[in-house]
Design a protein around this motif. Structure first.
Motif, PDB file in Angstrom:
ATOM      1  N   ALA A 166      45.760  25.839 -14.216  1.00 46.64           N
ATOM      2  CA  ALA A 166      44.985  27.009 -14.631  1.00 46.64           C
ATOM      3  C   ALA A 166      43.579  26.618 -15.088  1.00 46.64           C
ATOM      4  CB  ALA A 166      45.708  27.746 -15.747  1.00 46.64           C
ATOM      5  N   HIS A 167      43.377  25.353 -15.479  1.00 46.41           N
ATOM      6  CA  HIS A 167      42.096  24.923 -16.034  1.00 46.41           C
ATOM      7  C   HIS A 167      41.462  23.812 -15.197  1.00 46.41           C
ATOM      8  CE1 HIS A 167      43.332  27.277 -19.472  1.00 46.41           C
ATOM      9  NE2 HIS A 167      44.446  26.574 -19.541  1.00 46.41           N
ATOM     10  N   MET A 168      41.572  23.933 -13.897  1.00 42.90           N
ATOM     11  CA  MET A 168      41.057  22.888 -13.010  1.00 42.90           C
ATOM     12  C   MET A 168      39.553  22.679 -13.169  1.00 42.90           C
ATOM     13  SD  MET A 168      43.021  23.371  -9.438  1.00 42.90           S
ATOM     14  CE  MET A 168      43.390  21.801  -8.738  1.00 42.90           C
ATOM     15  N   GLN A 169      38.772  23.745 -13.192  1.00 40.17           N
ATOM     16  CA  GLN A 169      37.314  23.614 -13.244  1.00 40.17           C
ATOM     17  C   GLN A 169      36.831  23.052 -14.580  1.00 40.17           C
ATOM     18  OE1 GLN A 169      35.502  23.745 -10.566  1.00 40.17           O
ATOM     19  NE2 GLN A 169      37.364  24.269  -9.458  1.00 40.17           N
ATOM     20  N   GLU A 186      41.532  19.973  -3.600  1.00 41.49           N
ATOM     21  CA  GLU A 186      42.438  20.051  -2.446  1.00 41.49           C
ATOM     22  C   GLU A 186      43.855  20.194  -2.982  1.00 41.49           C
ATOM     23  OE1 GLU A 186      41.752  16.411  -0.415  1.00 41.49           O
ATOM     24  OE2 GLU A 186      39.739  16.975   0.228  1.00 41.49           O
ATOM     25  N   GLY A 187      44.350  21.422  -3.016  1.00 40.42           N
ATOM     26  CA  GLY A 187      45.707  21.654  -3.522  1.00 40.42           C
ATOM     27  C   GLY A 187      45.789  21.376  -5.011  1.00 40.42           C
ATOM     28  N   ARG A 188      46.659  20.426  -5.397  1.00 42.62           N
ATOM     29  CA  ARG A 188      46.852  20.084  -6.807  1.00 42.62           C
ATOM     30  C   ARG A 188      45.946  18.947  -7.266  1.00 42.62           C
ATOM     31  NH1 ARG A 188      51.173  21.279  -9.732  1.00 42.62           N
ATOM     32  NH2 ARG A 188      52.573  22.857  -8.941  1.00 42.62           N
ATOM     33  N   THR A 189      45.046  18.484  -6.404  1.00 45.70           N
ATOM     34  CA  THR A 189      44.194  17.346  -6.761  1.00 45.70           C
ATOM     35  C   THR A 189      42.713  17.672  -6.594  1.00 45.70           C
ATOM     36  OG1 THR A 189      44.254  16.441  -4.518  1.00 45.70           O
ATOM     37  CG2 THR A 189      45.947  15.673  -6.047  1.00 45.70           C
ATOM     38  N   MET A 190      41.906  16.934  -7.339  1.00 44.66           N
ATOM     39  CA  MET A 190      40.457  16.999  -7.191  1.00 44.66           C
ATOM     40  C   MET A 190      40.023  15.568  -6.864  1.00 44.66           C
ATOM     41  SD  MET A 190      37.624  18.337  -9.958  1.00 44.66           S
ATOM     42  CE  MET A 190      38.417  19.887 -10.256  1.00 44.66           C
ATOM     43  N   THR A 191      39.325  15.391  -5.747  1.00 47.49           N
ATOM     44  CA  THR A 191      38.967  14.039  -5.311  1.00 47.49           C
ATOM     45  C   THR A 191      37.457  13.867  -5.218  1.00 47.49           C
ATOM     46  OG1 THR A 191      39.161  14.679  -3.001  1.00 47.49           O
ATOM     47  CG2 THR A 191      41.095  13.676  -3.999  1.00 47.49           C
ATOM     48  N   MET A 192      37.041  12.578  -5.375  1.00 50.26           N
ATOM     49  CA  MET A 192      35.636  12.224  -5.276  1.00 50.26           C
ATOM     50  C   MET A 192      35.590  10.797  -4.716  1.00 50.26           C
ATOM     51  SD  MET A 192      32.873  11.976  -8.397  1.00 50.26           S
ATOM     52  CE  MET A 192      33.774  10.768  -9.323  1.00 50.26           C
ATOM     53  N   PHE A 193      34.594  10.497  -3.868  1.00 46.60           N
ATOM     54  CA  PHE A 193      34.456   9.176  -3.285  1.00 46.60           C
ATOM     55  C   PHE A 193      33.188   8.505  -3.810  1.00 46.60           C
ATOM     56  CE2 PHE A 193      37.406  10.983  -0.307  1.00 46.60           C
ATOM     57  CZ  PHE A 193      38.162   9.907   0.099  1.00 46.60           C
ATOM     58  N   LEU A 194      33.292   7.229  -4.161  1.00 48.29           N
ATOM     59  CA  LEU A 194      32.143   6.433  -4.593  1.00 48.29           C
ATOM     60  C   LEU A 194      31.972   5.246  -3.668  1.00 48.29           C
ATOM     61  CD1 LEU A 194      32.811   6.279  -8.450  1.00 48.29           C
ATOM     62  CD2 LEU A 194      31.222   7.775  -7.260  1.00 48.29           C
ATOM     63  N   THR A 195      30.701   4.909  -3.351  1.00 50.13           N
ATOM     64  CA  THR A 195      30.410   3.740  -2.531  1.00 50.13           C
ATOM     65  C   THR A 195      29.355   2.892  -3.217  1.00 50.13           C
ATOM     66  OG1 THR A 195      28.755   4.970  -1.309  1.00 50.13           O
ATOM     67  CG2 THR A 195      30.934   4.816  -0.312  1.00 50.13           C
ATOM     68  N   LYS A 196      29.243   1.647  -2.744  1.00 50.93           N
ATOM     69  CA  LYS A 196      28.280   0.723  -3.324  1.00 50.93           C
ATOM     70  C   LYS A 196      26.871   1.208  -3.054  1.00 50.93           C
ATOM     71  CE  LYS A 196      27.627  -4.200  -3.789  1.00 50.93           C
ATOM     72  NZ  LYS A 196      28.128  -5.512  -3.398  1.00 50.93           N
ATOM     73  N   ARG A 197      26.002   1.027  -4.030  1.00 45.49           N
ATOM     74  CA  ARG A 197      24.615   1.456  -3.917  1.00 45.49           C
ATOM     75  C   ARG A 197      23.841   0.539  -3.015  1.00 45.49           C
ATOM     76  NH1 ARG A 197      21.565   3.709  -9.039  1.00 45.49           N
ATOM     77  NH2 ARG A 197      22.191   5.675  -8.179  1.00 45.49           N
ATOM     78  N   PHE A 234      46.628  17.365 -11.080  1.00 44.58           N
ATOM     79  CA  PHE A 234      46.998  18.434 -11.999  1.00 44.58           C
ATOM     80  C   PHE A 234      48.474  18.758 -11.837  1.00 44.58           C
ATOM     81  CE2 PHE A 234      42.533  18.936 -11.038  1.00 44.58           C
ATOM     82  CZ  PHE A 234      41.989  19.074 -12.295  1.00 44.58           C
ATOM     83  N   ARG A 235      49.150  18.994 -12.987  1.00 43.06           N
ATOM     84  CA  ARG A 235      50.565  19.341 -12.961  1.00 43.06           C
ATOM     85  C   ARG A 235      50.804  20.556 -13.854  1.00 43.06           C
ATOM     86  NH1 ARG A 235      51.642  13.593 -14.428  1.00 43.06           N
ATOM     87  NH2 ARG A 235      52.492  14.500 -16.321  1.00 43.06           N
ATOM     88  N   GLY A 236      51.646  21.440 -13.398  1.00 39.61           N
ATOM     89  CA  GLY A 236      52.064  22.591 -14.198  1.00 39.61           C
ATOM     90  C   GLY A 236      50.927  23.471 -14.663  1.00 39.61           C
TER      91      GLY A 236
END
Length: 151
Positions: free
Chosen positions: A111-114, A140-151, A105-107
């Motif tokens: 305000a509309h992260m969710q 986390e701060g200015r970023t939203m992170t998610m982790f994916l792994t092999k099924r 997210f920048r600038g």
């Protein structure tokens, strides 16, 4: 003390053990120095070191290193761009790597992260056939992170 053929020679002083090793033309090596009394073995030390290094190399060959690949997205990403990123993630996951999806997210986007969380949810849903969500989307701060792994 253990002899060169693997037979037990019993408990003896270090002088006697060294004498046995010199007579055999081999080295006296402490196998278990913390035991009471310490366990020593008559072996060729260079051959012993070589065998240990061979076992270590074999263990390294058999282990699989899992890398973490990162895919960066922005909140105003278009569907075709998102599909391109999904195909890249599909390729990474099929190779056995973990994938970290980062939504930056920048600038005024902050305000509309969710409201942008649906992008990560759609991303995970499009890869649901081959991947599991290891870590759910987290800000986390200015970023939203998610982790994916092999099924």
């Amino acid at each position: 003390m253990i002899g060169e053929n693997g037979d037990q020679l019993g408990i003896m002083s270090s002088r006697d053990a060294m004498k046995h090793a010199q007579e055999a033309g081999l080295d006296l090596v402490k196998i278990a120095p913390t035991a009471k009394p310490p366990v020593c073995k008559i072996i060729d030390y260079s051959k012993y070191k070589y065998e240990l290094s061979r076992k270590e190399k074999e263990a390294k060959k058999k282990q699989k290193i899992i890398e973490i690949k990162e895919i960066r997205l922005s909140p105003n990403i278009d569907t075709n761009d998102l599909n391109t990123k999904v195909s890249a993630a599909r390729k990474f996951i099929s190779k056995g790597n973990k994938v970290k999806i980062t939504l930056r997210f920048r600038g005024r986007e902050m305000a509309h992260m969710q409201n942008s969380r649906y992008i990560l949810d759609d991303f995970a849903e499009s890869l649901a056939d081959i991947a599991n969500v290891e870590k759910a989307p987290k800000v986390e701060g200015r970023t939203m992170t998610m982790f994916l792994t092999k099924r």
